[in-house]
Design a protein around this motif. Sequence first.
Motif, PDB file in Angstrom:
ATOM      1  N   ARG A 132     -46.460  -9.774 -17.046  1.00  0.00           N
ATOM      2  CA  ARG A 132     -45.107 -10.226 -17.373  1.00  0.00           C
ATOM      3  C   ARG A 132     -44.367  -9.061 -18.005  1.00  0.00           C
ATOM      4  NH1 ARG A 132     -46.112 -14.962 -20.025  1.00  0.00           N
ATOM      5  NH2 ARG A 132     -46.548 -13.826 -21.935  1.00  0.00           N
ATOM      6  N   ASP A 133     -43.150  -8.790 -17.508  1.00  0.00           N
ATOM      7  CA  ASP A 133     -42.393  -7.676 -18.059  1.00  0.00           C
ATOM      8  C   ASP A 133     -41.490  -8.142 -19.191  1.00  0.00           C
ATOM      9  OD1 ASP A 133     -40.093  -8.807 -16.957  1.00  0.00           O
ATOM     10  OD2 ASP A 133     -39.956  -7.374 -15.311  1.00  0.00           O
ATOM     11  N   ALA A 134     -40.714  -7.222 -19.746  1.00  0.00           N
ATOM     12  CA  ALA A 134     -39.899  -7.524 -20.918  1.00  0.00           C
ATOM     13  C   ALA A 134     -38.820  -8.548 -20.631  1.00  0.00           C
ATOM     14  CB  ALA A 134     -39.265  -6.237 -21.446  1.00  0.00           C
ATOM     15  N   ASP A 135     -38.460  -8.715 -19.362  1.00  0.00           N
ATOM     16  CA  ASP A 135     -37.452  -9.700 -18.978  1.00  0.00           C
ATOM     17  C   ASP A 135     -38.063 -11.036 -18.573  1.00  0.00           C
ATOM     18  OD1 ASP A 135     -35.288  -7.925 -19.367  1.00  0.00           O
ATOM     19  OD2 ASP A 135     -35.705  -6.990 -17.421  1.00  0.00           O
ATOM     20  N   GLY A 136     -39.373 -11.152 -18.726  1.00  0.00           N
ATOM     21  CA  GLY A 136     -40.040 -12.401 -18.405  1.00  0.00           C
ATOM     22  C   GLY A 136     -40.451 -12.554 -16.955  1.00  0.00           C
ATOM     23  N   ARG A 137     -40.235 -11.530 -16.139  1.00  0.00           N
ATOM     24  CA  ARG A 137     -40.624 -11.610 -14.728  1.00  0.00           C
ATOM     25  C   ARG A 137     -42.135 -11.483 -14.590  1.00  0.00           C
ATOM     26  NH1 ARG A 137     -35.852  -8.180 -14.182  1.00  0.00           N
ATOM     27  NH2 ARG A 137     -37.267  -6.414 -14.460  1.00  0.00           N
ATOM     28  N   GLU A 138     -42.727 -12.373 -13.819  1.00  0.00           N
ATOM     29  CA  GLU A 138     -44.168 -12.382 -13.616  1.00  0.00           C
ATOM     30  C   GLU A 138     -44.533 -11.738 -12.280  1.00  0.00           C
ATOM     31  OE1 GLU A 138     -45.314 -16.462 -14.020  1.00  0.00           O
ATOM     32  OE2 GLU A 138     -45.396 -16.337 -16.216  1.00  0.00           O
ATOM     33  N   ALA A 139     -45.704 -11.110 -12.258  1.00  0.00           N
ATOM     34  CA  ALA A 139     -46.188 -10.468 -11.036  1.00  0.00           C
ATOM     35  C   ALA A 139     -47.704 -10.397 -11.106  1.00  0.00           C
ATOM     36  CB  ALA A 139     -45.581  -9.076 -10.880  1.00  0.00           C
ATOM     37  N   ARG A 140     -48.307  -9.962 -10.019  1.00  0.00           N
ATOM     38  CA  ARG A 140     -49.740  -9.713 -10.063  1.00  0.00           C
ATOM     39  C   ARG A 140     -50.043  -8.418  -9.314  1.00  0.00           C
ATOM     40  NH1 ARG A 140     -53.367 -13.650  -6.215  1.00  0.00           N
ATOM     41  NH2 ARG A 140     -52.508 -13.005  -4.194  1.00  0.00           N
TER      42      ARG A 140
END
Length: 430
Positions: A132-140
């Motif tokens: 999760r990045d600082a803007d709340g975007r999730e990834a894998r």
Amino acid sequence: MSLLPVVIIGAGPQGLAAAAHLTERGRDVIVLERGRAAGAAVSEWGHVRLFSAWPELIDAAARRLLTPTGWTAPTAGYPTGAEWVDRYLLPLAAALGERVRTGIEVTGVSRVGRDRVVDAGRDEQAFTVHTRDADGREARILAGSVIDASGTWSHPNPAGADGLPAIGETSVAGAISYRIPDDVSAFAGRQVAVVGAGHSAAHAVLRLAELARKTPGTVVTWALRRGAALLGSGDADGLPERAALGGRARRAIEEGLVEVVTGFRVAEVRAHADGVDLVSEDGRQLAGLGHVFALTGFRPDTSLLSGLRVALDPTLEAVAGIASEIDPNIHSCGTVAATGARELVQPERGLFIVGAKSYGRAPTFLALTGYEQVRSVAAHLAGDHEAAARNELALPETGVCGGAAAFDEGGGSCCAAPVLQIGSRPTPVE
């Protein structure tokens, strides 16, 4: 799997060193750091001076990576955490370039399409690293191997003596700190307590003792759970700055700048208009405190790896393969053996926990230990099993000191002059 990158969690000293070793061996790596810059955790204690000298704080592969960039290695002295970051960790991260990604928090690691219960085809599946990045975007991110070098800094132990927050501790958060203080001037003329017996506690005591020397009315109380202050092993300590810290703390006590209360195990924290009171399990009380510094060690965050099969020691939460070498209940002093891939191996093939996190709740982790760990692990992941099995480190003596003594006794350590015996102060509950 070998075509996928090795994902390293944490851009601290060990995480960056692991990346340097793997890069040198031609492996693709991705370093994920939740802070804004490499060395973020070290920066938070940047005002503290290290026990290790510069030559012991620079990894060999990192040096080889940095030298062609025009970087000059510091050769002498004992840096602060901030100097370690500025003069070594940030240049190393810059040399690693886009391999280091900051502002990315790892929220969990698992196997693609397999939860921890499923056996079938498990080792053939890639790791999946959820972020999760600082803007709340999730990834894998898919990984062939994972090295967890996330440390323990974000999970300090509480003041409560039973390992849980004392009654009332969480409700007085503003009156309790869990880090070594930098500027202590706000506590001038007040009564302040330090809870804990390790090096961090000694650092805090010395800062506050200097304030007491300069400002009359400042009262510094050092609350110890055991029966004595463990103040280092003197000339027997292979790290002279660590030995000097204990000597300075001893002198502050002898000069009357610090009052020591022994056998004080915090059970309750009471807040009132005049400050907070600490109440021990036996009913004694430290009353009217303006602030409390709880410096009782750290513990690992094991939730990141909850989707994987991990072998941790049930006592220390350390990597199971090294627990017997670092357990303070067993070792009173002496050299803690260097550990490598063989001792750090996990049931989940391709997963390694390194650095301070590999020690779990055990004290006295050294940067040199972590550098040897990641050198061996990198060699293992590159298929160089001879290099992985080789030990290239001789650690300073007295890596662990004083832990084997009976819980309420001051004796039992085989180190030289480790304790200062001081009687308990029988303060009644008001």
